[in-house]
Design an enzyme around this catalytic site. Sequence first.
Site, PDB file in Angstrom:
ATOM      1  N   ASN A   7       0.846  -1.058   0.073  1.00  0.00           N
ATOM      2  CA  ASN A   7       0.082   0.092   0.302  1.00  0.00           C
ATOM      3  C   ASN A   7       0.781   1.321  -0.278  1.00  0.00           C
ATOM      4  OD1 ASN A   7      -1.379   2.667   1.009  1.00  0.00           O
ATOM      5  ND2 ASN A   7      -2.609   0.705   1.664  1.00  0.00           N
ATOM      6  N   ASP A   9      -0.187   4.768  -0.115  1.00  0.00           N
ATOM      7  CA  ASP A   9      -0.567   5.794   0.309  1.00  0.00           C
ATOM      8  C   ASP A   9       0.273   6.911   1.051  1.00  0.00           C
ATOM      9  OD1 ASP A   9      -2.904   4.190  -1.026  1.00  0.00           O
ATOM     10  OD2 ASP A   9      -3.879   3.967   1.576  1.00  0.00           O
ATOM     11  N   HIS A  10       0.945   6.247   1.838  1.00  0.00           N
ATOM     12  CA  HIS A  10       1.690   7.048   2.792  1.00  0.00           C
ATOM     13  C   HIS A  10       2.473   8.037   1.858  1.00  0.00           C
ATOM     14  CE1 HIS A  10      -0.092   5.605   6.484  1.00  0.00           C
ATOM     15  NE2 HIS A  10       1.053   5.478   7.066  1.00  0.00           N
ATOM     16  N   ARG A  18       3.185  19.428   1.367  1.00  0.00           N
ATOM     17  CA  ARG A  18       4.044  20.663   0.145  1.00  0.00           C
ATOM     18  C   ARG A  18       2.774  20.670  -0.472  1.00  0.00           C
ATOM     19  NH1 ARG A  18       8.726  22.014   1.167  1.00  0.00           N
ATOM     20  NH2 ARG A  18       9.399  21.972   4.036  1.00  0.00           N
ATOM     21  N   HIS A  43      -5.446   3.622  -1.709  1.00  0.00           N
ATOM     22  CA  HIS A  43      -7.044   4.577  -1.463  1.00  0.00           C
ATOM     23  C   HIS A  43      -7.291   5.554  -1.610  1.00  0.00           C
ATOM     24  CE1 HIS A  43      -9.235   4.277   2.823  1.00  0.00           C
ATOM     25  NE2 HIS A  43     -10.117   4.464   1.462  1.00  0.00           N
ATOM     26  N   ARG A  45      -9.769   7.878  -1.423  1.00  0.00           N
ATOM     27  CA  ARG A  45     -10.342   8.524  -0.390  1.00  0.00           C
ATOM     28  C   ARG A  45     -11.037   9.927  -0.944  1.00  0.00           C
ATOM     29  NH1 ARG A  45      -9.091   5.894   5.172  1.00  0.00           N
ATOM     30  NH2 ARG A  45     -10.994   8.457   5.687  1.00  0.00           N
ATOM     31  N   ARG A  49      -7.255  12.674   0.267  1.00  0.00           N
ATOM     32  CA  ARG A  49      -6.139  13.472   1.457  1.00  0.00           C
ATOM     33  C   ARG A  49      -5.268  13.232   1.360  1.00  0.00           C
ATOM     34  NH1 ARG A  49      -7.182   9.933   6.765  1.00  0.00           N
ATOM     35  NH2 ARG A  49      -9.500  10.635   6.612  1.00  0.00           N
ATOM     36  N   HIS A  50      -5.131  11.782   0.343  1.00  0.00           N
ATOM     37  CA  HIS A  50      -3.338  11.353  -0.174  1.00  0.00           C
ATOM     38  C   HIS A  50      -3.580  10.786  -1.675  1.00  0.00           C
ATOM     39  CE1 HIS A  50      -5.331   7.617   0.951  1.00  0.00           C
ATOM     40  NE2 HIS A  50      -5.183   7.845   2.200  1.00  0.00           N
ATOM     41  N   GLU A  70      -8.735   0.568  -2.628  1.00  0.00           N
ATOM     42  CA  GLU A  70      -9.280   0.681  -1.490  1.00  0.00           C
ATOM     43  C   GLU A  70     -10.053   1.169  -1.660  1.00  0.00           C
ATOM     44  OE1 GLU A  70      -7.108   0.541   1.143  1.00  0.00           O
ATOM     45  OE2 GLU A  70      -6.454  -0.970   1.737  1.00  0.00           O
ATOM     46  N   THR A 100      -7.494   6.233  10.182  1.00  0.00           N
ATOM     47  CA  THR A 100      -7.147   5.326   8.656  1.00  0.00           C
ATOM     48  C   THR A 100      -8.203   4.722   9.539  1.00  0.00           C
ATOM     49  OG1 THR A 100      -5.666   3.604   7.827  1.00  0.00           O
ATOM     50  CG2 THR A 100      -5.750   4.162  10.373  1.00  0.00           C
ATOM     51  N   THR A 101      -8.404   3.295   8.097  1.00  0.00           N
ATOM     52  CA  THR A 101      -9.443   2.866   7.821  1.00  0.00           C
ATOM     53  C   THR A 101      -9.450   1.922   9.131  1.00  0.00           C
ATOM     54  OG1 THR A 101      -8.917   2.470   5.489  1.00  0.00           O
ATOM     55  CG2 THR A 101     -10.410   1.426   7.041  1.00  0.00           C
ATOM     56  N   GLU A 151     -11.201  -9.332   3.263  1.00  0.00           N
ATOM     57  CA  GLU A 151      -9.726  -9.099   3.466  1.00  0.00           C
ATOM     58  C   GLU A 151      -9.935  -8.906   5.008  1.00  0.00           C
ATOM     59  OE1 GLU A 151      -7.261  -5.849   2.067  1.00  0.00           O
ATOM     60  OE2 GLU A 151      -6.750  -5.512   3.686  1.00  0.00           O
ATOM     61  N   HIS A 191      -3.965  -4.650   7.700  1.00  0.00           N
ATOM     62  CA  HIS A 191      -3.464  -3.085   8.330  1.00  0.00           C
ATOM     63  C   HIS A 191      -3.453  -3.517   9.961  1.00  0.00           C
ATOM     64  CE1 HIS A 191      -5.296  -0.422  10.273  1.00  0.00           C
ATOM     65  NE2 HIS A 191      -5.811   0.871   9.292  1.00  0.00           N
ATOM     66  N   GLY A 213       1.001  -1.750   4.123  1.00  0.00           N
ATOM     67  CA  GLY A 213       1.392  -0.173   4.013  1.00  0.00           C
ATOM     68  C   GLY A 213       2.000   0.897   5.102  1.00  0.00           C
TER      69      GLY A 213
HETATM   70  N1  PXP Z   1      -6.566  -3.243   4.273  1.00  0.00           N
HETATM   71  C1  PXP Z   1      -7.321  -2.440   3.876  1.00  0.00           C
HETATM   72  C2  PXP Z   1      -8.213  -2.589   3.715  1.00  0.00           C
HETATM   73  C3  PXP Z   1      -6.811  -0.919   5.003  1.00  0.00           C
HETATM   74  O1  PXP Z   1      -7.666  -0.107   4.625  1.00  0.00           O
HETATM   75  C4  PXP Z   1      -5.409  -0.336   5.289  1.00  0.00           C
HETATM   76  C5  PXP Z   1      -4.979   0.656   5.446  1.00  0.00           C
HETATM   77  O2  PXP Z   1      -4.941   1.357   4.210  1.00  0.00           O
HETATM   78  C6  PXP Z   1      -4.422  -2.289   4.871  1.00  0.00           C
HETATM   79  C7  PXP Z   1      -4.531  -2.644   4.518  1.00  0.00           C
HETATM   80  C8  PXP Z   1      -2.717  -1.096   5.240  1.00  0.00           C
HETATM   81  O3  PXP Z   1      -2.966  -1.156   6.670  1.00  0.00           O
HETATM   82  P1  PXP Z   1      -1.456  -0.503   7.107  1.00  0.00           P
HETATM   83  O4  PXP Z   1      -0.874   0.789   6.621  1.00  0.00           O
HETATM   84  O5  PXP Z   1      -1.710  -0.555   8.810  1.00  0.00           O
HETATM   85  O6  PXP Z   1       0.145  -1.652   6.090  1.00  0.00           O
END
Ligand code: PXP
Length: 238
Positions: A7, A9-10, A18, A43, A45, A49-50, A70, A100-101, A151, A191, A213
């Site tokens: 993942n 996203d970060h 920025r 993801h 959203r 936001r990201h 996602e 987060t989720t 999942e 997660h 992620g």
């Molecule tokens: N799976 C799902 C469905 C998620 O929403 C997330 C977070 O976006 C992750 C996995 C990854 O979680 P983490 O960033 O804590 O590894």
Amino acid sequence: MPMLGVNIDHVATIRQARRAIEPDPVWAATLAELGGADGITLHLREDRRHIQDRDLRIMKETVQVKLNLEMAAEDAMTKIALEVLPGQVTLVPEKREELTTEGGLDVVKNYDRVARCVEQLLNANIEVSLFIDADEKQIRAADKLQVHAVELHTGRYADAKTPDEQLKELNAIASAGEVALDHGLLLHMGHGLTYRNVVPIAEINGVSELNIGHSIISRAVMVGMERAVREMKQLIAG
Ligand code: PXP
């Protein structure tokens, strides 16, 4: 061995801090692939936001492994998924104020809304996974929707404060996993998984995909820090 979905996203979170052009999550996805990622997860959203729409559209072209989008089970998101056609959509709950989720999607309570979304995605030949808590009722509802996968949310396992509590959560996830497999569902998990806690989850019978992620991006920052500073020092030194 389960497939690893990375993942990214970060990476976009840092860019958006920025409103800059770097770091680009598209580059991160390519590098993750080079490192052996079996899938790229992102993801989109509602509040953007990201990850941005542009990231998703470019990654649809550049990512050569499974692209796992996602998203919330909302009409506007479904429309985007039907335009972009990622290999897989994972439906997640979404609250504007959450960091987060935070929990799994309540498929039982939101059955009709989720069903409307799932039907359109399946008709477009997109694989569908539902991000749910390790709960039999949710698994049965997912099965009724004829999705490909569930999942299971590993957040409670990851947050467990004691070894006993962690074992209890692990067992709950493993038993729910058996129920999912019995229903013919593919079994994904994710997660809060880290370099320290992933192994017992990866060893659960029948797990085919892990989505990770935060921990991977955190490590990427740390293992890259020394080299990044050295390169800047070299430039300054002329
Ligand atoms: N799976 C799902 C469905 C998620 O929403 C997330 C977070 O976006 C992750 C996995 C990854 O979680 P983490 O960033 O804590 O590894």
